[in-house]
Scaffold this active site. Structure first.
Site, mmCIF file in Angstrom:
data_model
loop_
_atom_site.group_PDB
_atom_site.id
_atom_site.type_symbol
_atom_site.label_atom_id
_atom_site.label_comp_id
_atom_site.label_asym_id
_atom_site.label_seq_id
_atom_site.Cartn_x
_atom_site.Cartn_y
_atom_site.Cartn_z
ATOM 1 N N MET A 26 0.719 -1.093 -0.111
ATOM 2 C CA MET A 26 0.085 0.086 0.015
ATOM 3 C C MET A 26 1.047 1.140 -0.122
ATOM 4 S SD MET A 26 -3.411 -1.093 2.011
ATOM 5 C CE MET A 26 -2.641 -0.662 3.748
ATOM 6 N N GLU A 31 11.861 -0.152 5.291
ATOM 7 C CA GLU A 31 12.827 -1.348 5.115
ATOM 8 C C GLU A 31 12.361 -2.851 4.849
ATOM 9 O OE1 GLU A 31 15.994 -1.548 4.223
ATOM 10 O OE2 GLU A 31 15.893 0.668 3.783
ATOM 11 N N HIS A 33 9.470 -3.476 3.709
ATOM 12 C CA HIS A 33 9.053 -3.726 2.190
ATOM 13 C C HIS A 33 10.268 -4.031 1.377
ATOM 14 C CE1 HIS A 33 5.641 -0.962 3.558
ATOM 15 N NE2 HIS A 33 4.852 -1.963 3.052
ATOM 16 N N GLY A 143 4.792 -9.837 4.024
ATOM 17 C CA GLY A 143 5.651 -9.688 5.471
ATOM 18 C C GLY A 143 4.838 -10.491 6.488
ATOM 19 N N SER A 182 4.156 1.185 8.378
ATOM 20 C CA SER A 182 3.883 2.540 7.476
ATOM 21 C C SER A 182 3.270 3.446 8.868
ATOM 22 C CB SER A 182 2.778 2.652 6.535
ATOM 23 O OG SER A 182 3.762 1.929 5.620
ATOM 24 N N ARG A 183 2.597 2.751 9.680
ATOM 25 C CA ARG A 183 1.650 3.611 10.756
ATOM 26 C C ARG A 183 2.515 3.954 11.840
ATOM 27 N NH1 ARG A 183 -2.445 -0.615 9.164
ATOM 28 N NH2 ARG A 183 -4.272 0.788 8.276
#
Ligand code: PAF
Length: 274
Positions: A26, A31, A33, A143, A182-183
């Protein structure tokens, strides 16, 4: 790196490409990803990534609107990681009409994450099946931080006989143990300093189980109480079987401990295999 937003253009570009390995994301890449992109290279010759913030998997009141969108920076990272093709559709490209045909996962979609995010795994399974049909990879990587997601997708692949090998990549952590996400970008500096407590509690629980403690409900309660006492709001801390995320049954079934908790407005998840 070639970049496509339209399904037809992507299909034309991938026609005849050998050994396609696919990493759906998304965006707002970190790192974790990038390590999936690097692994992807070891599993095939054409590495395809996607960036699409999938409205279907967000519930009402969740962070769909404020989910970080950092397309230019993401493209630079993917190109540097050696990704060959990026598929970055708009909502109109991927959902040109309302997506009324959806994948309904079985009971697992209501456990753990599903209890707190109703409909989430239906949205994930639907977009991933659609992306699989568009990209037609031989291999796909996800992941392990989203442990239940990986299981839902593996089960979908097996039950629907998808000709795709689904692999899990290890969680990448900051030096202080916080799982990259990301959060994490939503956290204030004070919350960021507090955030590694989630991984510390999981480690403590894992150590207790390794030392022979089998009172899983008490261990779960203690971990949730420790988080709540430090100002978190724990949704769950759960010891489950790795194989099916059911409650531990046979004494030598490999276990995983999973947790989700809110720190301020940010909901973090993590897990550790035991
Ligand atoms: O893990 C994610 O980022 C998303 O759930 C996925 C698999 C890309 C589907 O939107």
């Amino acid at each position: 790196m070639q970049i496509f937003s339209r399904v037809d253009d992507l299909r034309a570009a991938l026609a005849g490409k050998p050994e396609v390995v696919f990493v759906p994301t998304m965006g707002n890449l970190h790192e974790g990803h990038i390590s999936l992109m690097t692994q992807a290279r070891q599993h095939g010759r054409t590495v395809v990534a996607s960036i699409f913030v999938n409205r279907l998997q967000f519930g009402p009141g969740e962070d769909f609107d404020k989910y970080p969108r950092t397309f230019e920076a993401d493209c630079a990272k993917l190109a540097a990681a050696g990704v060959d093709v990026l598929f970055a559709p708009t909502e109109a490209d991927l959902y040109p009409e309302p997506q009324t045909y959806q994948v309904e996962p079985p009971e697992i979609q209501n456990w753990l994450e599903g209890e707190f995010r109703p409909g989430h795994f239906r949205g994930v399974a639907t977009v991933v099946l659609k992306l699989f049909n568009i990209v037609q990879p031989q291999t796909a990587l996800f992941g392990k931080k989203d442990y239940q997601q990986l299981m839902v997708l593996r089960n979908m692949g097996r039950q629907l006989a998808l000709p795709i090998r689904i692999l899990g990549g290890e969680t990448v952590r900051a030096e202080d143990g916080l799982a990259l996400s990301s959060r994490n970008g939503y956290l204030t500096p004070a919350e960021r300093a507090e955030a590694p407590r989630l991984a510390r509690e999981l480690n403590r629980l894992r150590d207790a189980i390794r030392a022979g403690n089998r009172d899983y409900p008490a261990l779960e309660r203690a971990a949730m109480a420790a988080l709540d006492a430090a100002g978190w709001k724990a949704d769950y801390v759960a010891v489950r079987q790795q194989a099916d995320l059911q409650l531990p049954g046979s004494p030598d079934a490999p276990l995983v401990v999973l947790a989700a908790a809110r720190l301020g407005v940010t909901r973090l998840i993590d897990n550790l295999e035991i």
